[in-house]
Design a protein around this motif. Structure first.
Motif, short mmCIF file in Angstrom:
data_model
loop_
_atom_site.label_atom_id
_atom_site.label_comp_id
_atom_site.label_asym_id
_atom_site.label_seq_id
_atom_site.Cartn_x
_atom_site.Cartn_y
_atom_site.Cartn_z
N VAL A 168 0.85 -1.20 0.00
CA VAL A 168 0.00 0.00 0.00
C VAL A 168 0.88 1.24 0.00
O VAL A 168 1.80 1.36 0.80
CB VAL A 168 -0.93 0.03 1.24
CG1 VAL A 168 -1.99 1.12 1.08
CG2 VAL A 168 -1.58 -1.32 1.48
N PHE A 169 0.56 2.14 -0.91
CA PHE A 169 1.27 3.42 -0.97
C PHE A 169 0.60 4.38 0.00
O PHE A 169 -0.60 4.64 -0.07
CB PHE A 169 1.18 3.97 -2.40
CG PHE A 169 1.94 5.24 -2.62
CD1 PHE A 169 3.30 5.21 -2.89
CD2 PHE A 169 1.31 6.46 -2.57
CE1 PHE A 169 4.00 6.38 -3.10
CE2 PHE A 169 2.01 7.64 -2.77
CZ PHE A 169 3.36 7.60 -3.04
N LEU A 170 1.38 4.91 0.93
CA LEU A 170 0.81 5.76 1.98
C LEU A 170 1.50 7.10 2.01
O LEU A 170 2.72 7.17 2.00
CB LEU A 170 1.04 5.11 3.36
CG LEU A 170 0.14 4.01 3.84
CD1 LEU A 170 0.56 3.60 5.24
CD2 LEU A 170 -1.32 4.45 3.85
N GLU A 171 0.71 8.14 2.11
CA GLU A 171 1.32 9.45 2.30
C GLU A 171 1.73 9.57 3.76
O GLU A 171 1.09 8.99 4.63
CB GLU A 171 0.30 10.52 1.99
CG GLU A 171 0.74 11.43 0.88
CD GLU A 171 -0.37 12.39 0.56
OE1 GLU A 171 -0.23 13.56 0.91
OE2 GLU A 171 -1.39 11.95 -0.02
N ARG A 209 -3.22 7.83 8.62
CA ARG A 209 -3.40 7.02 7.42
C ARG A 209 -3.26 5.52 7.73
O ARG A 209 -4.00 4.70 7.21
CB ARG A 209 -2.39 7.41 6.34
CG ARG A 209 -2.60 8.78 5.74
CD ARG A 209 -3.97 8.92 5.13
NE ARG A 209 -4.11 8.25 3.85
CZ ARG A 209 -5.28 7.85 3.34
NH1 ARG A 209 -6.39 8.01 4.03
NH2 ARG A 209 -5.34 7.28 2.17
N ALA A 245 8.14 0.76 4.89
CA ALA A 245 9.35 1.41 4.39
C ALA A 245 9.00 2.88 4.31
O ALA A 245 8.03 3.25 3.65
CB ALA A 245 9.69 0.86 3.01
N ASP A 246 9.74 3.72 5.00
CA ASP A 246 9.33 5.12 5.02
C ASP A 246 10.40 6.04 4.44
O ASP A 246 11.60 5.78 4.56
CB ASP A 246 8.98 5.56 6.44
CG ASP A 246 10.17 5.57 7.35
OD1 ASP A 246 10.83 4.51 7.45
OD2 ASP A 246 10.46 6.62 7.95
N THR A 247 9.95 7.10 3.79
CA THR A 247 10.83 8.18 3.34
C THR A 247 10.24 9.44 3.98
O THR A 247 9.24 9.36 4.69
CB THR A 247 10.82 8.32 1.81
OG1 THR A 247 9.56 8.85 1.41
CG2 THR A 247 11.06 6.99 1.12
N ASP A 302 8.54 11.77 2.67
CA ASP A 302 7.25 12.22 2.17
C ASP A 302 6.17 11.14 2.12
O ASP A 302 5.00 11.44 2.10
CB ASP A 302 7.41 12.76 0.74
CG ASP A 302 8.41 13.89 0.69
OD1 ASP A 302 8.36 14.73 1.59
OD2 ASP A 302 9.24 13.90 -0.24
N TYR A 303 6.58 9.89 2.04
CA TYR A 303 5.59 8.84 1.91
C TYR A 303 6.14 7.55 2.49
O TYR A 303 7.33 7.45 2.81
CB TYR A 303 5.21 8.62 0.43
CG TYR A 303 6.40 8.23 -0.41
CD1 TYR A 303 6.75 6.89 -0.54
CD2 TYR A 303 7.18 9.20 -1.01
CE1 TYR A 303 7.86 6.53 -1.27
CE2 TYR A 303 8.30 8.84 -1.74
CZ TYR A 303 8.64 7.52 -1.87
OH TYR A 303 9.74 7.15 -2.58
N ILE A 357 5.66 3.00 2.31
CA ILE A 357 5.04 1.87 1.64
C ILE A 357 4.78 0.82 2.71
O ILE A 357 5.71 0.37 3.38
CB ILE A 357 5.95 1.31 0.53
CG1 ILE A 357 6.13 2.38 -0.57
CG2 ILE A 357 5.36 0.04 -0.07
CD1 ILE A 357 7.14 1.99 -1.60
N TYR A 377 -7.45 3.38 -1.20
CA TYR A 377 -6.00 3.25 -1.12
C TYR A 377 -5.42 2.78 -2.43
O TYR A 377 -6.09 2.08 -3.20
CB TYR A 377 -5.61 2.23 -0.03
CG TYR A 377 -5.75 2.79 1.36
CD1 TYR A 377 -4.71 3.51 1.92
CD2 TYR A 377 -6.92 2.62 2.09
CE1 TYR A 377 -4.83 4.05 3.20
CE2 TYR A 377 -7.06 3.15 3.35
CZ TYR A 377 -6.01 3.87 3.91
OH TYR A 377 -6.13 4.40 5.14
N ARG A 378 -4.18 3.17 -2.69
CA ARG A 378 -3.48 2.62 -3.83
C ARG A 378 -2.80 1.34 -3.32
O ARG A 378 -1.78 1.40 -2.64
CB ARG A 378 -2.43 3.63 -4.34
CG ARG A 378 -1.67 3.18 -5.55
CD ARG A 378 -2.51 3.05 -6.82
NE ARG A 378 -2.81 4.31 -7.47
CZ ARG A 378 -4.03 4.67 -7.85
NH1 ARG A 378 -5.06 3.88 -7.64
NH2 ARG A 378 -4.23 5.81 -8.45
#
Lengths: 448, 133
Positions: B7-10, B15, B36-38, B40-41, B43, B63-64
């Protein structure tokens, strides 16, 4: 709080007498030059012949300055449609230099300069240096970008014309700028106001007090709007006087109008430009003192003359005389635009240019939002994009590769760095009416 | 082979909580969740009992989300078992995009790996005696 006005210089290329001519003489000169310009356009530029004929405007029948109001407007689209050389009034062999507004090949506007056009430009900009009481003793530090952008070379020709020692620093490499400024003792700084602030802040971070250790007397700052508060902060940090300068590639570049030491409006170079303020809705000319869109006609431009060019910039012609005694009329500092053009670090960007780039990436949807902010004193731009369902977002490296690819393409197309951020689907708000594509959080944009 | 939900998460408050609520409402039981975090977003990667239902529920909630095939290897609960697996992976030049470990039992743990050429990699792991699920 301002440094004292320096002693008047003796040797100057910029002719100050012409700026103090009685109004009747200025208008006489304008009329004579206007007549020549409209005939020149009509006879040498097919576009203008067609435009004038269609509008029923007879260029041989201009008797007063007000007769210009019978002429049709020229727009940025007209300039784009005639890319690259369609509006030149001189053969290419006489064109010595080209400048271009930012944009992809499809949307750029081009200006050509003959040798005389370059000299005119130099003189116009040199007036700003004159307004700062610049003399050949001054060291003019130029960190506008050099290149197709008019900022760098416009300031350069102005500095040369004013007889100053010229430092063609161009933009970037801030620490070197600071070292040169300190060791050589630059006295006049030409750059965007946000870059001036960045220089000041970086110097402070390096443990240098720019108010003490720099020798700046004046800054000639333009290419983007800045508030009075922003100016006050610059003047405090750098211990100099900031003069606002206005210009645009479509009519010349910086130097169309410049503030004098009084900081009470920008004196138009009225011997070279005829200015009108119109109601952007109706196109009707407004009286002095009323706010509207600035429309410019070049009076001496040889290669790229323009007639009634709609700048889309909003200002007014100030009434009354300037304390400095110069008779060229003043426009108020710029207050935004009538179209959706953004000014990012001095570069003009239209949202449509960003859309054009996005369309080439099937991985992203067409919903986007541009967020403008300031970090320190520099504009930052973040483009938020929604990814399409079929994009493989399982790996961070894939997302980052895509962001980088889009960002690189944008940089090539717009000449400005834009951070790309992929966001969740439907996370960009859909509005009922016009989409809110641009969120401007920049502090110095909040004009007082 | 495991059907992992990606799932792509902002990077935005609430969220993840609402994602978990969507799965709970669909009766999905998660076995593992890793992020996995950066800046800005993020996963989110999820191993669960009913991936198809989970995907449906997340998509409906806007959700994407996607199903991604990953390899799971069951490892005995003793020092060195993960090291042995990863040494084998390295030796065979199997390209690992990412991996994580979870354990729902006392005597085993499961190592999940996203590998390039996943079918072939699974065959090699099995042939070497690893307990691929």
């Amino acid at each position: 709080m301002y440094p004292d006005e320096p002693a008047k210089g003796e040797s100057m290329a910029a002719n100050d007498d012409v700026l103090r001519m009685p109004r009747e003489q200025i208008e006489e000169l304008q009329l004579e030059r206007l007549k020549k310009t409209v005939v020149d356009c009509y006879e040498n530029v097919p576009f203008y012949k067609e435009l004038f004929d269609e509008a029923g405007f007879n260029p041989y029948d201009v008797k007063t300055l007000d007769d210009i109001q019978k002429a049709p407007f020229t727009t940025k689209q007209d300039l784009r449609d005639n890319y690259p050389f369609g509006l030149f009034a001189k053969p290419l062999s006489e064109v010595k230099e080209i400048h271009m507004s930012s944009g992809t090949m499809g949307v750029a506007t081009v200006g050509g300069y003959t040798q005389r056009d370059l000299e005119t430009w130099g003189e116009c900009f040199a007036r700003g240096i004159k307004f700062a009481n610049g003399t050949p003793e001054d060291i003019c530090h130029i960190c506008y970008g050099y290149g197709l952008f008019t900022g760098g070379l416009g300031a350069h020709y102005g500095s040369i014309a004013a007889g100053c020692m010229t430092l063609p620093m161009s933009a970037g490499n801030t620490k070197r700028q600071i070292n040169v400024m300190r060791t050589m003792g630059s006295t006049i700084l030409c750059c965007t106001p946000s870059y001036a602030m960045h220089l000041a802040d970086t110097a402070i971070e390096m443990g240098i007090d720019p108010a003490e250790e720099f020798s700046l007397r004046a800054g000639i700052h333009g290419a983007e709007p800045f508030s009075d508060n922003f100016r006050a902060e610059l003047e405090k940090k750098l211990n100099y006087r900031v003069l606002d300068i206005y210009g645009l590639t479509e009519t010349m570049g910086p130097g169309v109008a410049i503030e004098c030491w009084e900081q009470d409006g920008l004196h138009l170079a009225e011997d070279y430009f005829l200015a009108e303020i119109i109601d952007p809705e109706t196109g009707k000319v407004l009286p002095d003192g009323e706010w509207g869109e600035l429309v410019l006609t070049t009076l001496c431009r040889e290669a790229s003359p323009v007639v009634r060019y709609r700048t889309r910039d909003i200002t007014c012609i100030k009434t009354g005389e300037c304390k400095c005694g110069r008779t060229h009329r003043r426009i108020a500092r710029l207050h935004g635009r009538t179209d959706d053009m953004l000014i990012i670090r001095g570069v003009n960007v239209f949202p449509s240019q960003i859309e054009n780039v996005m369309e080439t990436f099937p991985e992203v949807a067409s919903w986007y939002q541009i967020e403008l902010d300031t970090i320190g004193s520099l504009d930052t731009v973040t483009l938020k994009l929604e990814v399409n369902p079929d994009f493989t977002f399982d790996e961070i490296s894939a997302i980052e590769r895509l962001q980088k690819k889009i960002s690189t393409r944008l940089q090539e197309a717009l000449q400005v760095g834009i951070k790309v951020q992929l966001v969740e689907p439907k996370s960009i708000p859909r509005s009922e009416g016009k989409a809110k594509r641009v969120i401007d959080l920049r502090t110095y944009k909040n004009m007082s | 082979m495991i059907n992992q939900i990606t799932v792509f998460l902002e990077n935005k408050g609430g969220r993840l909580a609402s994602l978990c609520r969507s799965l709970a409402d669909a009766g999905v039981n998660m076995e593992a969740l890793t992020i996995a975090d950066t800046a800005d977003y993020g996963i989110a990667r999820i191993v669960c009992d009913k991936p198809e239902e989970a995907l449906k529920a997340l998509e409906e909630a806007g959700y994407r989300a996607k199903i991604t095939k990953v390899v799971g290897v069951e490892l005995p609960n003793r020092p060195g078992s993960l090291a042995e697996l990863l040494e084998f992976v390295d030796e065979k030049n199997l390209n690992v995009e990412y991996g994580y470990c979870f354990s729902n039992a006392t005597d085993t743990a499961t190592q999940v790996m996203k590998l390039r050429d996943i079918e072939n990699a699974a065959v090699m792991l099995k042939a070497a005696g690893f307990d691929v699920i």
